[in-house]
Motif scaffolding. Structure first.
Motif, short mmCIF file in Angstrom:
data_model
loop_
_atom_site.label_atom_id
_atom_site.label_comp_id
_atom_site.label_asym_id
_atom_site.label_seq_id
_atom_site.Cartn_x
_atom_site.Cartn_y
_atom_site.Cartn_z
N GLU A 169 -30.86 8.91 17.36
CA GLU A 169 -30.21 8.04 18.33
C GLU A 169 -31.12 6.87 18.68
O GLU A 169 -32.32 7.04 18.91
N ALA A 170 -30.53 5.67 18.69
CA ALA A 170 -31.19 4.41 19.05
C ALA A 170 -32.18 3.91 18.00
O ALA A 170 -32.82 2.88 18.21
N THR A 171 -32.32 4.60 16.86
CA THR A 171 -33.15 4.06 15.77
C THR A 171 -32.54 2.75 15.31
O THR A 171 -31.34 2.67 15.02
N ARG A 172 -33.36 1.72 15.22
CA ARG A 172 -32.87 0.39 14.86
C ARG A 172 -33.01 0.18 13.34
O ARG A 172 -34.12 0.21 12.79
N THR A 173 -31.87 -0.03 12.69
CA THR A 173 -31.80 -0.19 11.25
C THR A 173 -31.13 -1.51 10.91
O THR A 173 -30.18 -1.92 11.61
N SER A 174 -31.58 -2.17 9.87
CA SER A 174 -30.96 -3.43 9.45
C SER A 174 -29.83 -3.18 8.46
O SER A 174 -29.81 -2.15 7.76
N HIS A 175 -28.92 -4.12 8.40
CA HIS A 175 -27.84 -4.11 7.41
C HIS A 175 -27.81 -5.48 6.75
O HIS A 175 -27.40 -6.46 7.37
N LEU A 176 -28.27 -5.54 5.51
CA LEU A 176 -28.31 -6.83 4.81
C LEU A 176 -27.92 -6.73 3.35
O LEU A 176 -27.84 -7.75 2.66
N ALA A 177 -27.66 -5.54 2.84
CA ALA A 177 -27.28 -5.38 1.44
C ALA A 177 -25.94 -6.07 1.19
O ALA A 177 -25.13 -6.25 2.10
N GLY A 178 -25.73 -6.47 -0.05
CA GLY A 178 -24.47 -7.09 -0.43
C GLY A 178 -23.29 -6.19 -0.09
O GLY A 178 -23.37 -4.97 -0.23
N LEU A 179 -22.19 -6.79 0.35
CA LEU A 179 -21.05 -6.01 0.85
C LEU A 179 -20.39 -5.19 -0.25
O LEU A 179 -19.76 -4.17 0.02
N GLY A 180 -20.52 -5.61 -1.50
CA GLY A 180 -19.96 -4.85 -2.61
C GLY A 180 -20.99 -4.01 -3.32
O GLY A 180 -20.75 -3.50 -4.41
N PHE A 181 -22.17 -3.86 -2.71
CA PHE A 181 -23.31 -3.14 -3.28
C PHE A 181 -23.41 -1.80 -2.57
O PHE A 181 -23.30 -1.71 -1.35
N ASP A 182 -23.64 -0.71 -3.33
CA ASP A 182 -23.60 0.61 -2.70
C ASP A 182 -24.73 0.83 -1.70
O ASP A 182 -24.62 1.73 -0.84
N ALA A 183 -25.79 0.04 -1.75
CA ALA A 183 -26.85 0.18 -0.75
C ALA A 183 -26.34 -0.09 0.66
O ALA A 183 -26.94 0.37 1.64
N ALA A 184 -25.25 -0.84 0.79
CA ALA A 184 -24.68 -1.08 2.13
C ALA A 184 -24.26 0.24 2.77
O ALA A 184 -24.44 0.45 3.98
N ALA A 185 -23.69 1.16 1.98
CA ALA A 185 -23.31 2.47 2.51
C ALA A 185 -24.55 3.23 2.98
O ALA A 185 -24.51 3.98 3.96
N TRP A 186 -25.66 3.05 2.28
CA TRP A 186 -26.93 3.70 2.63
C TRP A 186 -27.47 3.18 3.96
O TRP A 186 -28.04 3.92 4.74
N GLU A 187 -27.27 1.89 4.23
CA GLU A 187 -27.71 1.32 5.50
C GLU A 187 -26.82 1.76 6.66
O GLU A 187 -27.30 2.12 7.74
N VAL A 188 -25.51 1.71 6.43
CA VAL A 188 -24.55 1.86 7.54
C VAL A 188 -24.39 3.30 8.00
O VAL A 188 -24.55 3.62 9.19
N TRP A 189 -24.06 4.23 7.07
CA TRP A 189 -23.58 5.54 7.50
C TRP A 189 -24.68 6.46 8.04
O TRP A 189 -24.43 7.15 9.05
N PRO A 190 -25.88 6.52 7.47
CA PRO A 190 -26.90 7.34 8.13
C PRO A 190 -27.23 6.85 9.54
O PRO A 190 -27.50 7.67 10.44
N THR A 191 -27.19 5.54 9.74
CA THR A 191 -27.48 4.98 11.06
C THR A 191 -26.42 5.37 12.08
O THR A 191 -26.74 5.88 13.17
N LEU A 192 -25.17 5.14 11.74
CA LEU A 192 -24.09 5.43 12.70
C LEU A 192 -23.90 6.94 12.88
O LEU A 192 -23.56 7.39 13.98
#
Length: 571
Positions: A169-192
């Motif tokens: 909770e409250a860990t600050r993570t960036s989201h900058l991967a390309g929107l069609g790049f699977d790394a975006a899922a790696w940034e978004v879902w573990p954080t939320l």
């Protein structure tokens, strides 16, 4: 979080903040629209929105309706977007007008902000085998492949990431991967999934290493992913000792540098094809060491096997991946799925990557490149990453990449701040650490390395190396005799460049025996002497070759009779 802490911040974008409660409401509205369109498990919904809270709410809304999402980048050409929507057999499209109308075809369009449909939605229960998302990756045939990733695959990635990097909770993570790049899922879902805060970088920031570093510091980001081309210069740049960043993750291309000693963060190299849900191996990169960094160890729940040509395990071979994160297969392509996702007789279900690897003595895995993209130059098998690593260790170089052009090695170089290297400078430095056949024949200066929308190096955007070759020298020696002038003209014509001096090494400029033969034949015609390829191999420069030609002319004259000389003079 939406239930027990609805006011906690979920997303930061520019000067706006979206709470978990607000994110829930937006996703609920999207799910209502999809429910009205009869979305269900197995359905795929295309989401083509810019980086924003609305985009993430749309992805979440797809899940609540029971559907999987297909992430698309609005910056891609409209014709490509329309083709991908059709190929994935999407049941709906979430996008803004007017782009949405241009690419939807016969697919129903939902726009963020559309009025709620007035239906009650109970988030659809999902099983581990249900599709979470479909994502396109490049195909060797030129046709993109649609990889189907299940909720079970994604859950395994999330569990590993949260435990490995202490995301809560409250860990600050960036989201900058390309929107069609699977790394975006790696940034978004573990954080939320952890109740963390996701900070969205704007497009200008995410494309510039210096600006990104400063943004990460200013936003007090704790965990960040950056594609290799951006992570390399950031790892080699100074950071404030009190920076909040404790984990800098990288991947996408071959890592060739190590971090400066004393960085405030752990620099983590990761490897994994889209077909293994983003990450298959991961490892901390130490600041000390001359070898190219490894790609670490298999992550929790993942198995790595190296297979020889007969499919047996070996210390070196094709990387095959097994375990919880191996995707379902390719959407609409059972033949390709059967070819790449195999049931091994003793190792179980595996994805055959086409990548080559080798186990190191310490148990980590070394990446050896693609099995189908081996480079040979003048009979030698070349690993471009070794050349890049040598270049990036030079004081004058900030970043680089190496490709082949018409059988010649070409280095594209971003000079370090305040440095103005010439091609001769770089070549001289490389000859101290690399054999001649691994030293590029041409160098091209770039302001930055070109990246595609996924953050990977974009080789199609590189300038022509002949037209944009870096100057060999500053004030290189010009011809001082007619013989030197004529030979230099011949050499320049053969190797297609005009920026060299008479004291440049022909073979370090990219010359080889076939081109050398052309030089010798033209010089014979020009001077009427029996010049040989041996003379060029021995002399290597126009200056020395001119001395040889003049000596051969004198020897020829000395062997001629007075009558022969008179006849020549009369011609």
């Amino acid at each position: 979080m939406a239930t027990h802490a609805p006011h906690a911040i979920a997303i930061e974008a520019a000067k706006t903040h979206v709470s978990y409660g607000e994110l829930h409401d937006r996703a609920y509205t999207i799910a209502g629209h999809l429910h009205a369109l009869h979305a269900m498990p197995g359905s795929v919904v295309a989401v083509c929105l810019p980086r924003s809270a609305d985009q993430i709410a749309a992805l979440l809304g797809c899940w609540w309706a029971g559907a999987a999402y297909l992430p698309l980048d609005p910056a891609w050409p409209a014709a490509r977007l329309a083709s991908l929507i059709e190929d994935a057999r999407c049941s709906a499209l979430i996008a803004h007008a007017p782009l949405g109308h241009r690419i939807a075809g016969a697919v129903p369009l939902i726009q963020p902000g559309d009025a709620a449909p007035g239906v009650d939605i109970i988030p659809t229960a999902r099983s581990a085998d249900d599709l979470a998302y479909v994502i396109f990756t490049s195909g060797s045939t030129g046709k993109p492949k649609a990889v189907e990733v299940t909720h079970g695959n994604l859950a395994a990635l999330i569990d590993w990431h949260r435990n490995a990097f202490s995301v809560g909770e409250a860990t600050r993570t960036s989201h900058l991967a390309g929107l069609g790049f699977d790394a975006a899922a790696w940034e978004v879902w573990p954080t939320l999934a952890s109740g963390g805060i996701l900070a969205l970088a704007d497009d200008a920031t995410r494309a510039d290493a210096t600006a990104l570093r400063d943004w990460l510091v200013a936003k007090r980001i704790e965990v960040a992913f950056a594609p290799t081309a951006l992570a390399e210069p950031m790892a080699r740049s100074p950071w404030p000792a009190d920076a909040a960043l404790r984990v800098l993750l990288t991947g996408a291309d071959r890592l060739t540098v190590r971090p400066l000693p004393g960085q405030p963060f752990a620099f983590i190299n990761n490897y994994g094809p889209t077909e293994s849900t983003v990450v298959a191996t991961s490892g901390v990169v130490a600041s000390k060491g001359d070898a190219i960094p490894s790609i670490g160890h298999p992550i929790a729940g993942t198995r790595i096997h190296l297979l020889d040509a007969d499919g047996n395990e070996a210390k070196e071979g094709e990387i095959a991946i097994g375990g919880a994160q191996v995707a379902r297969g390719y959407r609409g392509d059972p033949a390709l799925t059967a070819a790449r996702f195999v049931d091994h007789a003793t190792l179980g279900r595996l994805y055959l990557t086409g990548d080559l690897g080798a186990w190191l003595a310490d148990g980590e895995l070394a990446f050896r490149g693609r099995a189908d993209q081996q480079i040979k130059v003048r009979g030698h098998r070349i690993e471009p990453a070794e050349i890049v690593a040598a270049l990036n260790r030079l004081e004058a170089v900030s970043a680089s990449m190496v490709v082949t052009h018409k059988g010649e090695l070409v280095a594209y170089v971003v000079p370090a701040e305040g440095q103005e290297p010439t091609a001769r400078d770089l070549r001289a430095d490389l000859t101290n650490v690399l054999p001649d056949y691994m030293v590029p024949g041409r160098f091209v200066r770039l302001a930055t390395l070109p990246l595609n929308s996924s953050g990977k190096l974009d080789r199609t955007a590189l300038p022509d190396p002949i037209a944009h070759a870096m100057a060999e020298t500053i004030g290189g020696r010009a011809p001082s005799t007619p013989t030197e002038a004529r030979l230099l003209e011949i050499v320049c014509s053969v190797i297609e460049r005009t920026d060299i001096g008479v004291d440049e090494d022909f073979f370090l400029l990219g010359g080889h025996s076939l081109l050398g033969t052309q030089v010798v034949v033209r010089a014979r015609d020009a001077f009427g002497v029996e010049l040989s390829l041996f003379h060029l191999f021995e002399g290597r420069t126009v200056e020395t070759l001119a001395e040889t030609v003049e000596r051969l002319i004198i020897e020829k004259l000395d062997s001629m009779s007075a009558e022969d000389i008179q006849r020549m003079a009369a011609l």
